[in-house]
Design a protein around this motif. Structure first.
Motif, short mmCIF file in Angstrom:
data_model
loop_
_atom_site.label_atom_id
_atom_site.label_comp_id
_atom_site.label_asym_id
_atom_site.label_seq_id
_atom_site.Cartn_x
_atom_site.Cartn_y
_atom_site.Cartn_z
N THR A 73 0.83 -1.21 0.00
CA THR A 73 0.00 0.00 0.00
C THR A 73 0.86 1.25 0.00
O THR A 73 0.54 2.23 -0.70
CB THR A 73 -0.97 -0.01 1.20
OG1 THR A 73 -1.69 -1.26 1.19
CG2 THR A 73 -1.96 1.12 1.12
N LEU A 74 1.94 1.27 0.75
CA LEU A 74 2.84 2.43 0.75
C LEU A 74 3.47 2.63 -0.62
O LEU A 74 3.55 3.77 -1.12
CB LEU A 74 3.92 2.29 1.82
CG LEU A 74 3.46 2.52 3.25
CD1 LEU A 74 4.54 2.09 4.24
CD2 LEU A 74 3.09 3.97 3.47
N ASN A 75 3.89 1.57 -1.26
CA ASN A 75 4.49 1.69 -2.59
C ASN A 75 3.47 2.23 -3.61
O ASN A 75 3.82 3.07 -4.44
CB ASN A 75 5.06 0.35 -3.07
CG ASN A 75 6.40 0.06 -2.45
OD1 ASN A 75 7.13 0.96 -2.05
ND2 ASN A 75 6.74 -1.21 -2.34
N LYS A 76 2.22 1.77 -3.54
CA LYS A 76 1.19 2.29 -4.44
C LYS A 76 0.94 3.77 -4.16
O LYS A 76 0.79 4.56 -5.09
CB LYS A 76 -0.10 1.49 -4.29
CG LYS A 76 -0.04 0.12 -4.91
CD LYS A 76 -1.36 -0.62 -5.04
CE LYS A 76 -2.39 -0.39 -4.00
NZ LYS A 76 -3.56 -1.27 -4.09
N ALA A 77 0.89 4.16 -2.89
CA ALA A 77 0.65 5.56 -2.53
C ALA A 77 1.79 6.45 -3.01
O ALA A 77 1.57 7.53 -3.56
CB ALA A 77 0.46 5.68 -1.02
N ILE A 78 3.02 5.99 -2.81
CA ILE A 78 4.19 6.78 -3.23
C ILE A 78 4.21 6.91 -4.76
O ILE A 78 4.50 7.99 -5.29
CB ILE A 78 5.49 6.15 -2.70
CG1 ILE A 78 5.55 6.31 -1.17
CG2 ILE A 78 6.72 6.77 -3.35
CD1 ILE A 78 6.62 5.48 -0.49
N ALA A 79 3.88 5.85 -5.48
CA ALA A 79 3.86 5.90 -6.94
C ALA A 79 2.80 6.89 -7.42
O ALA A 79 3.05 7.68 -8.34
CB ALA A 79 3.60 4.51 -7.52
N GLN A 80 1.63 6.88 -6.80
CA GLN A 80 0.55 7.79 -7.18
C GLN A 80 0.97 9.24 -6.89
O GLN A 80 0.78 10.13 -7.72
CB GLN A 80 -0.71 7.43 -6.40
CG GLN A 80 -1.92 8.24 -6.77
CD GLN A 80 -3.15 7.84 -5.96
OE1 GLN A 80 -3.08 7.04 -5.04
NE2 GLN A 80 -4.28 8.42 -6.29
N ALA A 81 1.56 9.48 -5.73
CA ALA A 81 2.01 10.83 -5.37
C ALA A 81 3.12 11.31 -6.30
O ALA A 81 3.14 12.48 -6.71
CB ALA A 81 2.47 10.86 -3.91
N THR A 82 4.04 10.44 -6.64
CA THR A 82 5.15 10.79 -7.53
C THR A 82 4.64 11.18 -8.91
O THR A 82 5.12 12.15 -9.51
CB THR A 82 6.14 9.61 -7.64
OG1 THR A 82 6.68 9.35 -6.35
CG2 THR A 82 7.26 9.90 -8.61
N LYS A 83 3.65 10.45 -9.41
CA LYS A 83 3.09 10.75 -10.73
C LYS A 83 2.51 12.16 -10.74
O LYS A 83 2.77 12.94 -11.67
CB LYS A 83 2.01 9.71 -11.07
CG LYS A 83 1.41 9.86 -12.42
CD LYS A 83 0.41 8.73 -12.66
CE LYS A 83 -0.27 8.90 -14.01
NZ LYS A 83 -1.24 7.83 -14.27
N ILE A 84 1.74 12.51 -9.72
CA ILE A 84 1.15 13.85 -9.64
C ILE A 84 2.24 14.90 -9.46
O ILE A 84 2.23 15.96 -10.10
CB ILE A 84 0.11 13.91 -8.51
CG1 ILE A 84 -1.09 13.05 -8.87
CG2 ILE A 84 -0.31 15.35 -8.20
CD1 ILE A 84 -2.07 12.84 -7.75
N ASN A 85 3.19 14.62 -8.58
CA ASN A 85 4.28 15.56 -8.29
C ASN A 85 5.06 15.89 -9.55
O ASN A 85 5.29 17.06 -9.86
CB ASN A 85 5.19 14.95 -7.22
CG ASN A 85 6.30 15.87 -6.80
OD1 ASN A 85 7.28 16.02 -7.51
ND2 ASN A 85 6.17 16.46 -5.62
N GLU A 86 5.46 14.88 -10.29
CA GLU A 86 6.27 15.10 -11.49
C GLU A 86 5.49 15.84 -12.56
O GLU A 86 6.04 16.72 -13.24
CB GLU A 86 6.80 13.77 -12.02
CG GLU A 86 7.88 13.18 -11.12
CD GLU A 86 8.34 11.80 -11.55
OE1 GLU A 86 7.73 11.20 -12.48
OE2 GLU A 86 9.30 11.31 -10.94
N ALA A 87 4.22 15.52 -12.72
CA ALA A 87 3.40 16.20 -13.73
C ALA A 87 3.23 17.67 -13.39
O ALA A 87 3.38 18.54 -14.25
CB ALA A 87 2.03 15.52 -13.84
#
Length: 107
Positions: A73-87
């Motif tokens: 769950t943490l890995n999924k959350a971090i991946a989702q946050a990273t996608k938004i952050n980078e965009a």
């Protein structure tokens, strides 16, 4: 020529300011990621700062299962946050950069 350089420098400063403003705003964007069975929930900002973890009592009985749930769950959350952050940061940087021929870094 120097006028163009000053204009470019000002544009770069504006871009940097936009990126900093975006970083601050991303601290207020909160995402929630849950395990498929809703036994674990993670709240994280778009700047990848974990704000809350909610664990069901059922998971507290099995340490190994809890660890697995946390990792997934943490890995999924971090991946989702990273996608938004980078965009968001990419868009802020691109909007503020001067148009320099041959420097199309954000295509």
């Amino acid at each position: 020529m120097f006028g163009d350089m000053m204009g470019m420098m000002n544009k770069l400063k504006e871009a940097q300011a936009k990126v900093e403003e975006t970083k601050k705003r991303l601290n207020t964007v909160t995402l929630e990621e849950k395990s498929s069975d809703n036994l674990l929930s993670v709240n994280i900002t778009a700047n990848r700062e974990i704000k809350n973890i909610s664990i069901s009592d059922e998971l507290l009985k099995d340490k190994e299962q809890l660890e697995d749930y946390l990792i997934l769950t943490l890995n999924k959350a971090i991946a989702q946050a990273t996608k938004i952050n980078e965009a968001e940061l990419g868009a802020a940087a691109k909007d503020g950069l001067p148009n320099i021929p041959g420097m199309d870094m954000f295509k």
